[in-house]
Design a protein around this motif. Structure first.
Motif, PDB file in Angstrom:
ATOM      1  N   GLN A   3       0.851  -1.167   0.000  1.00  0.00           N
ATOM      2  CA  GLN A   3       0.000   0.000   0.000  1.00  0.00           C
ATOM      3  C   GLN A   3       0.892   1.224   0.000  1.00  0.00           C
ATOM      4  N   VAL A   4       0.570   2.145  -0.860  1.00  0.00           N
ATOM      5  CA  VAL A   4       1.298   3.397  -0.917  1.00  0.00           C
ATOM      6  C   VAL A   4       0.284   4.503  -0.673  1.00  0.00           C
ATOM      7  N   LYS A   5       0.526   5.318   0.347  1.00  0.00           N
ATOM      8  CA  LYS A   5      -0.479   6.304   0.718  1.00  0.00           C
ATOM      9  C   LYS A   5       0.099   7.703   0.791  1.00  0.00           C
ATOM     10  N   GLN A   6      -0.637   8.635   0.206  1.00  0.00           N
ATOM     11  CA  GLN A   6      -0.322  10.045   0.339  1.00  0.00           C
ATOM     12  C   GLN A   6      -1.515  10.677   1.041  1.00  0.00           C
ATOM     13  N   ASN A   7      -1.331  11.041   2.284  1.00  0.00           N
ATOM     14  CA  ASN A   7      -2.459  11.438   3.119  1.00  0.00           C
ATOM     15  C   ASN A   7      -2.854  12.896   2.979  1.00  0.00           C
ATOM     16  N   SER A   8      -2.032  13.679   2.296  1.00  0.00           N
ATOM     17  CA  SER A   8      -2.375  15.088   2.108  1.00  0.00           C
ATOM     18  C   SER A   8      -2.816  15.295   0.671  1.00  0.00           C
ATOM     19  N   PRO A   9      -4.098  15.562   0.432  1.00  0.00           N
ATOM     20  CA  PRO A   9      -4.542  15.738  -0.954  1.00  0.00           C
ATOM     21  C   PRO A   9      -4.048  17.039  -1.578  1.00  0.00           C
ATOM     22  N   SER A  10      -3.722  18.028  -0.752  1.00  0.00           N
ATOM     23  CA  SER A  10      -3.278  19.291  -1.321  1.00  0.00           C
ATOM     24  C   SER A  10      -2.291  19.980  -0.396  1.00  0.00           C
ATOM     25  N   LEU A  11      -1.495  20.879  -1.006  1.00  0.00           N
ATOM     26  CA  LEU A  11      -0.482  21.637  -0.274  1.00  0.00           C
ATOM     27  C   LEU A  11      -0.309  22.965  -0.985  1.00  0.00           C
ATOM     28  N   SER A  12      -0.304  24.040  -0.226  1.00  0.00           N
ATOM     29  CA  SER A  12      -0.100  25.367  -0.788  1.00  0.00           C
ATOM     30  C   SER A  12       1.147  25.987  -0.169  1.00  0.00           C
ATOM     31  N   VAL A  13       2.028  26.487  -1.030  1.00  0.00           N
ATOM     32  CA  VAL A  13       3.319  27.006  -0.574  1.00  0.00           C
ATOM     33  C   VAL A  13       3.607  28.327  -1.277  1.00  0.00           C
ATOM     34  N   GLN A  14       4.307  29.216  -0.594  1.00  0.00           N
ATOM     35  CA  GLN A  14       4.711  30.481  -1.202  1.00  0.00           C
ATOM     36  C   GLN A  14       5.949  30.262  -2.063  1.00  0.00           C
ATOM     37  N   GLY A 101       0.403   6.185  -5.070  1.00  0.00           N
ATOM     38  CA  GLY A 101      -0.442   6.755  -4.046  1.00  0.00           C
ATOM     39  C   GLY A 101      -1.530   7.613  -4.673  1.00  0.00           C
ATOM     40  N   GLN A 102      -2.308   8.278  -3.785  1.00  0.00           N
ATOM     41  CA  GLN A 102      -3.471   9.024  -4.266  1.00  0.00           C
ATOM     42  C   GLN A 102      -3.108  10.368  -4.884  1.00  0.00           C
ATOM     43  N   GLY A 103      -1.890  10.825  -4.649  1.00  0.00           N
ATOM     44  CA  GLY A 103      -1.462  12.091  -5.211  1.00  0.00           C
ATOM     45  C   GLY A 103      -1.656  13.249  -4.250  1.00  0.00           C
ATOM     46  N   THR A 104      -0.771  14.244  -4.367  1.00  0.00           N
ATOM     47  CA  THR A 104      -0.875  15.502  -3.624  1.00  0.00           C
ATOM     48  C   THR A 104      -0.804  16.640  -4.618  1.00  0.00           C
ATOM     49  N   GLU A 105      -1.795  17.513  -4.583  1.00  0.00           N
ATOM     50  CA  GLU A 105      -1.807  18.660  -5.490  1.00  0.00           C
ATOM     51  C   GLU A 105      -1.064  19.821  -4.841  1.00  0.00           C
ATOM     52  N   LEU A 106       0.046  20.202  -5.441  1.00  0.00           N
ATOM     53  CA  LEU A 106       0.871  21.297  -4.936  1.00  0.00           C
ATOM     54  C   LEU A 106       0.524  22.576  -5.679  1.00  0.00           C
ATOM     55  N   SER A 107       0.301  23.621  -4.930  1.00  0.00           N
ATOM     56  CA  SER A 107       0.064  24.948  -5.501  1.00  0.00           C
ATOM     57  C   SER A 107       1.121  25.895  -4.958  1.00  0.00           C
ATOM     58  N   VAL A 108       1.929  26.459  -5.848  1.00  0.00           N
ATOM     59  CA  VAL A 108       2.974  27.398  -5.446  1.00  0.00           C
ATOM     60  C   VAL A 108       2.530  28.790  -5.865  1.00  0.00           C
ATOM     61  N   LYS A 109       2.339  29.638  -4.871  1.00  0.00           N
ATOM     62  CA  LYS A 109       1.782  30.964  -5.133  1.00  0.00           C
ATOM     63  C   LYS A 109       2.887  32.012  -5.233  1.00  0.00           C
ATOM     64  N   PRO A 110       2.802  32.878  -6.259  1.00  0.00           N
ATOM     65  CA  PRO A 110       3.836  33.911  -6.454  1.00  0.00           C
ATOM     66  C   PRO A 110       3.865  34.904  -5.297  1.00  0.00           C
TER      67      PRO A 110
END
Lengths: 110, 116
Positions: A3-14, A101-110
């Motif tokens: 089993q491969v798990k990514q528990n955070s569906p999303s992440l937002s970073v500057q 895994g389920q994937g993590t959506e990364l959003s990098v904000k300017p």
């Protein structure tokens, strides 16, 4: 089965900061872990991998860490850039088949 | 090299209809895979093949069949489509030779399927 798990569906970073994406696995038998990156309306592309005989692999801004005792791997992106905004999948080779895994959506904000 | 190509790019089916998705690769790879991507579920392996004439079940094989008559092609069939098969389907291939570090998968651009 692994089993491969990514528990955070999303992440937002500057922009300019560090992004840390996490992945947990259940079976210690398998010897290779990979990270893939996926933009919308495109197929995933290979990003970086790590063998279980190592605890770190680095490629430019991307570093993957493997903690075998915790059965945990993480992807560090430093510095993060807006073009890094994508979905990131961790995966594990299991006898010829790659399980993600389920994937993590990364959003990098300017 | 075209890499991995998928046909069609988009398709709408009615429940009960059948269709075949085609995947082709020109990299002489032994291994080929079919995945589906659904929100919150990630990429799930449907079927895979480790060589011409071979197929094996993945994580979610029910409702699908596959064939690998030629090394460069991997076909995914839906005999009787259901709304639960609405998804984006990705094909991938990878070599079986060389170092493990070289054995990365190459993905196609995907097929978006809508079953009404």
């Amino acid at each position: 089965d692994q089993q491969v798990k990514q528990n955070s569906p999303s992440l937002s970073v500057q922009e300019g900061r560090i992004s840390i994406l996490n992945c947990d696995y259940t079976n210690s038998m398998f010897d290779y872990f990979l990270w893939y990156k996926k933009y919308p309306a495109e197929g995933p592309t290979f990003l970086i991998s790590i063998s279980s005989i190592k605890d770190k692999n680095e490629d430019g801004r991307f570093t993957v860490f493997l903690n075998k005792s915790a059965k945990h791997l993480s992807l560090h992106i430093v510095p993060s850039q807006p073009g890094d905004s994508a979905v990131y999948f961790c995966g594990n080779n299991q006898g010829g088949k790659l399980i993600f895994g389920q994937g993590t959506e990364l959003s990098v904000k300017p | 090299n075209a890499g991995v190509t998928q046909t069609p790019k988009f398709r709408v089916l009615k429940t009960g209809q059948s269709m075949t998705l085609l995947c082709a690769q020109d990299m002489n790879h032994e291994y080929m895979y079919w995945y589906r991507q659904d929100p919150g579920m990630g990429l799930r392996l449907i079927h895979y093949s480790v060589g011409e004439g071979t197929t094996a079940k993945g994580e979610v094989p029910d409702g699908y069949n596959v064939s690998r008559l030629k090394k460069q092609n991997f076909l995914l069939g839906l005999e009787s489509a259901a709304p639960s098969q609405t998804s984006v389907y990705f094909c991938a291939s990878r070599p079986s030779w060389g170092l493990a570090s070289m054995q990365t998968q190459y993905f196609g651009p995907g097929t978006r399927l809508l079953v009404l």
